[in-house]
Motif scaffolding. Structure first.
Motif, PDB file in Angstrom:
ATOM      1  N   ALA A 133       0.616  -0.817  -0.085  1.00 12.55           N
ATOM      2  CA  ALA A 133      -0.228  -0.269   0.106  1.00 12.55           C
ATOM      3  C   ALA A 133       0.932   1.838   0.163  1.00 12.55           C
ATOM      4  CB  ALA A 133      -0.941  -0.272   1.669  1.00 12.55           C
ATOM      5  N   LEU A 134       1.665   0.947   1.022  1.00 18.57           N
ATOM      6  CA  LEU A 134       2.767   2.239   1.035  1.00 18.57           C
ATOM      7  C   LEU A 134       3.394   3.026  -0.663  1.00 18.57           C
ATOM      8  CD1 LEU A 134       4.346   5.088   2.327  1.00 18.57           C
ATOM      9  CD2 LEU A 134       5.511   3.346   4.112  1.00 18.57           C
ATOM     10  N   GLY A 135       3.987   1.296  -0.542  1.00 16.33           N
ATOM     11  CA  GLY A 135       4.702   1.285  -1.676  1.00 16.33           C
ATOM     12  C   GLY A 135       4.068   2.057  -3.123  1.00 16.33           C
ATOM     13  N   THR A 136       2.637   1.735  -3.195  1.00 22.81           N
ATOM     14  CA  THR A 136       2.079   2.120  -4.790  1.00 22.81           C
ATOM     15  C   THR A 136       2.124   3.351  -4.470  1.00 22.81           C
ATOM     16  OG1 THR A 136       0.967  -0.067  -4.121  1.00 22.81           O
ATOM     17  CG2 THR A 136       0.055   1.763  -5.469  1.00 22.81           C
ATOM     18  N   ALA A 137       1.469   4.490  -3.351  1.00 20.88           N
ATOM     19  CA  ALA A 137       1.173   5.512  -2.691  1.00 20.88           C
ATOM     20  C   ALA A 137       2.179   6.034  -2.912  1.00 20.88           C
ATOM     21  CB  ALA A 137       1.040   5.567  -1.502  1.00 20.88           C
ATOM     22  N   LYS A 138       3.579   6.191  -3.157  1.00 20.81           N
ATOM     23  CA  LYS A 138       4.346   6.934  -3.190  1.00 20.81           C
ATOM     24  C   LYS A 138       5.094   6.799  -4.297  1.00 20.81           C
ATOM     25  CE  LYS A 138       7.532   5.937   0.871  1.00 20.81           C
ATOM     26  NZ  LYS A 138       8.299   4.795   1.167  1.00 20.81           N
ATOM     27  N   GLY A 139       4.932   5.096  -5.064  1.00 24.59           N
ATOM     28  CA  GLY A 139       4.515   5.658  -6.869  1.00 24.59           C
ATOM     29  C   GLY A 139       3.676   6.597  -7.482  1.00 24.59           C
ATOM     30  N   LEU A 140       2.808   6.582  -7.124  1.00 25.81           N
ATOM     31  CA  LEU A 140       1.256   7.899  -7.618  1.00 25.81           C
ATOM     32  C   LEU A 140       2.022   9.134  -7.358  1.00 25.81           C
ATOM     33  CD1 LEU A 140      -1.640   5.835  -7.259  1.00 25.81           C
ATOM     34  CD2 LEU A 140      -0.850   6.223  -9.737  1.00 25.81           C
ATOM     35  N   LEU A 141       2.572   9.032  -6.558  1.00 29.18           N
ATOM     36  CA  LEU A 141       3.179  10.507  -5.179  1.00 29.18           C
ATOM     37  C   LEU A 141       4.266  11.384  -6.607  1.00 29.18           C
ATOM     38  CD1 LEU A 141       4.001  12.667  -3.425  1.00 29.18           C
ATOM     39  CD2 LEU A 141       5.118  11.566  -2.201  1.00 29.18           C
ATOM     40  N   TYR A 142       5.218   9.796  -7.121  1.00 35.12           N
ATOM     41  CA  TYR A 142       6.195  10.786  -8.144  1.00 35.12           C
ATOM     42  C   TYR A 142       5.292  11.341  -9.526  1.00 35.12           C
ATOM     43  CZ  TYR A 142      10.401  10.173 -11.378  1.00 35.12           C
ATOM     44  OH  TYR A 142      11.073  10.174 -12.171  1.00 35.12           O
ATOM     45  N   LEU A 143       4.661  10.205  -9.756  1.00 33.58           N
ATOM     46  CA  LEU A 143       3.682  10.486 -11.125  1.00 33.58           C
ATOM     47  C   LEU A 143       2.863  11.982 -11.428  1.00 33.58           C
ATOM     48  CD1 LEU A 143       1.647   7.099 -12.061  1.00 33.58           C
ATOM     49  CD2 LEU A 143       4.491   8.266 -12.417  1.00 33.58           C
ATOM     50  N   HIS A 144       2.718  12.103  -9.687  1.00 31.97           N
ATOM     51  CA  HIS A 144       1.733  13.101 -10.046  1.00 31.97           C
ATOM     52  C   HIS A 144       2.368  14.556  -9.961  1.00 31.97           C
ATOM     53  CE1 HIS A 144      -2.426  10.801  -8.675  1.00 31.97           C
ATOM     54  NE2 HIS A 144      -1.918  10.634  -9.956  1.00 31.97           N
ATOM     55  N   GLU A 145       3.460  14.504  -8.828  1.00 36.25           N
ATOM     56  CA  GLU A 145       4.297  15.604  -8.717  1.00 36.25           C
ATOM     57  C   GLU A 145       5.479  16.024  -8.804  1.00 36.25           C
ATOM     58  OE1 GLU A 145       2.589  16.309  -4.414  1.00 36.25           O
ATOM     59  OE2 GLU A 145       0.747  16.271  -4.674  1.00 36.25           O
ATOM     60  N   GLU A 146       6.222  14.539  -8.417  1.00 38.86           N
ATOM     61  CA  GLU A 146       7.675  15.042  -8.596  1.00 38.86           C
ATOM     62  C   GLU A 146       8.142  14.510 -10.085  1.00 38.86           C
ATOM     63  OE1 GLU A 146       8.290  11.609  -5.898  1.00 38.86           O
ATOM     64  OE2 GLU A 146       7.890  13.217  -3.777  1.00 38.86           O
ATOM     65  N   CYS A 147       8.247  13.939 -10.886  1.00 36.33           N
ATOM     66  CA  CYS A 147       8.989  13.670 -12.306  1.00 36.33           C
ATOM     67  C   CYS A 147       8.388  15.189 -13.222  1.00 36.33           C
ATOM     68  CB  CYS A 147       8.119  12.993 -13.040  1.00 36.33           C
ATOM     69  SG  CYS A 147       5.972  12.803 -13.195  1.00 36.33           S
ATOM     70  N   ARG A 148       8.899  15.415 -14.450  1.00 30.86           N
ATOM     71  CA  ARG A 148       9.262  16.686 -15.293  1.00 30.86           C
ATOM     72  C   ARG A 148       7.663  17.355 -15.483  1.00 30.86           C
ATOM     73  NH1 ARG A 148      11.918  15.499 -20.644  1.00 30.86           N
ATOM     74  NH2 ARG A 148       9.756  15.142 -21.460  1.00 30.86           N
TER      75      ARG A 148
END
Length: 390
Positions: free
Chosen positions: A198-213
């Motif tokens: 659950a936590l890892g999936t949330a972090k992957g989505l966080l990257y897509l939404h806010e951290e990648c270019r």
């Protein structure tokens, strides 16, 4: 000498000629036969050159078009990714013998490269949709890298063939464990593993939404699209429906939808979507991670059963442990269960503005911050008020 006048109703026309004129005409006719060969040759050579030139230009045009296509693909993919031939992937997959799964746009096969590296080869099917998904995946996952996102190793563009080569995930999808009814120990995920997923999936989505270019909306978060490596670490996969949103925009209009049972309400209204559709789908997935049950049970009519409503009712009654998969309930960390349950309820609010961002979700799951209690209680009550059959 008699000649036909084809313009006078096919009646014969008689012309009187002198003998000298007739002989002169005969000799001229004899010379013209030789001249005709010269004329024919002088015409056929340029004509042949013209045909060959046209053929050459046509082949050059096709080659340029193919080169532009490959260049367009290459522009989207870092040079570290390999371009595979169809023959290479056919050999690697033993003629596509071992199917790992099938989706809406094609099938995934297990393969072994020449260097013994295991891979998953997605063979896209359907000319139009295959091309769309190929482009979508290339333009998203091809340019990003995160520990909780599946890694693209290469691709194949050859004729009508469109294939994507990914790292191989030994434990398959999360869905294969959640929907498994076996009591075998290796088929039941313990609570600690579920929480990590659950936590890892949330972090992957966080990257897509806010951290990648570029901000990326996945658009199809569900257990089938969460893959598990050898250590059961999660990796978000399948970016065929993903949408890229520039940092200057928050919404994007799309006609494609995710999967029934995970669709946010705004999908059904036709309005431009935001990253909050992923938040909603993630909340539905969290409920399944906790319970080991699908949020829509195909064995009963939808009007009689809606799992989120049942789960919300149990939580409101103070029976949070009651929604945990019964195979692991006695060993679950009740505090972590409560945190995940709170997050799931907040994520599936009907009002997208009330849903937390993925940054807030990660903090809540980690116990760094608490959710909005007022919103949580309102969302919980709204779910409880829905019609359901216990």
């Amino acid at each position: 000498m008699q000649a036909k006048d084809t313009s006078s109703e096919d009646q014969p026309l008689f012309i009187r000629l002198a003998a000298s004129d007739l002989s002169q005409l005969s000799s001229h006719t004899g010379r013209s036969s030789g001249s005709s060969r010269v004329v024919a040759l002088s015409i056929s050579i340029p004509l042949g050159v013209a045909v060959l030139g046209t053929l050459f230009i046509g082949l050059w045009f096709i080659q340029c078009k193919r080169r532009r296509l490959l260049q367009k693909v290459d522009d989207d993919i870092p040079t570290l990714f390999k371009t595979f031939t169809y023959k290479e992937l056919k050999i690697a997959t033993n003629n596509f013998a071992h199917k790992l799964g099938k989706g809406a746009f094609g099938s995934v096969f297990k393969g072994t490269l020449s260097d013994k590296t295991l891979v998953a080869v997605k063979k896209l099917e359907g000319s139009t949709q295959a091309e769309k998904q190929f482009r979508a995946e290339i333009s998203t996952i091809g340019n990003i890298h995160h520990v909780n996102l599946v890694r693209l190793r290469g691709f194949c563009v050859e004729g009508s063939q469109r294939m994507l080569v990914y790292e191989y995930m030994p434990n398959g999808s999360l869905n294969s464990f959640l929907s498994h009814k076996s009591e075998e120990a290796d088929k039941v995920l313990d609570w600690n593993t579920r929480f990590i997923i659950a936590l890892g999936t949330a972090k992957g989505l966080l990257y897509l939404h806010e951290e990648c270019r570029d901000r990326i909306i996945h658009c199809d978060i569900k257990p089938e699209n969460i893959l598990l490596d050898e250590d059961f670490s999660p990796k978000v996969a399948d970016f065929g429906l993903a949408k890229i949103v520039g940092r200057d925009f928050s919404r994007v209009l799309t006609t494609t939808r995710g999967t029934r049972g995970y669709l946010a309400p705004e999908w059904l209204t036709g309005v431009p979507i935001t990253v909050k559709v992923d938040v909603y789908s993630f909340g539905m997935t969290l409920l399944e991670i906790i319970s080991g049950r699908r949020n829509i049970d195909s064995s009963v009519q939808e009007s009689q059963y809606y799992f989120p409503t049942w789960a919300a009712t149990q939580i409101q009654k103070g029976n949070t442990i009651g929604i945990v998969d019964e195979r692991i309930a006695d060993k679950a960390d009740i505090e972590e269960v409560r945190r995940v349950a709170v997050v799931s309820i907040l994520c599936i609010q009907e009002d997208e503005n009330g849903r937390p961002s993925m940054a807030q979700v990660v903090k809540m799951l980690e116990g760094i911050s608490e959710g909005n209690v007022e919103r949580y209680e309102k969302s919980l009550q709204a779910l409880v008020d829905d019609q359901w059959v216990e």
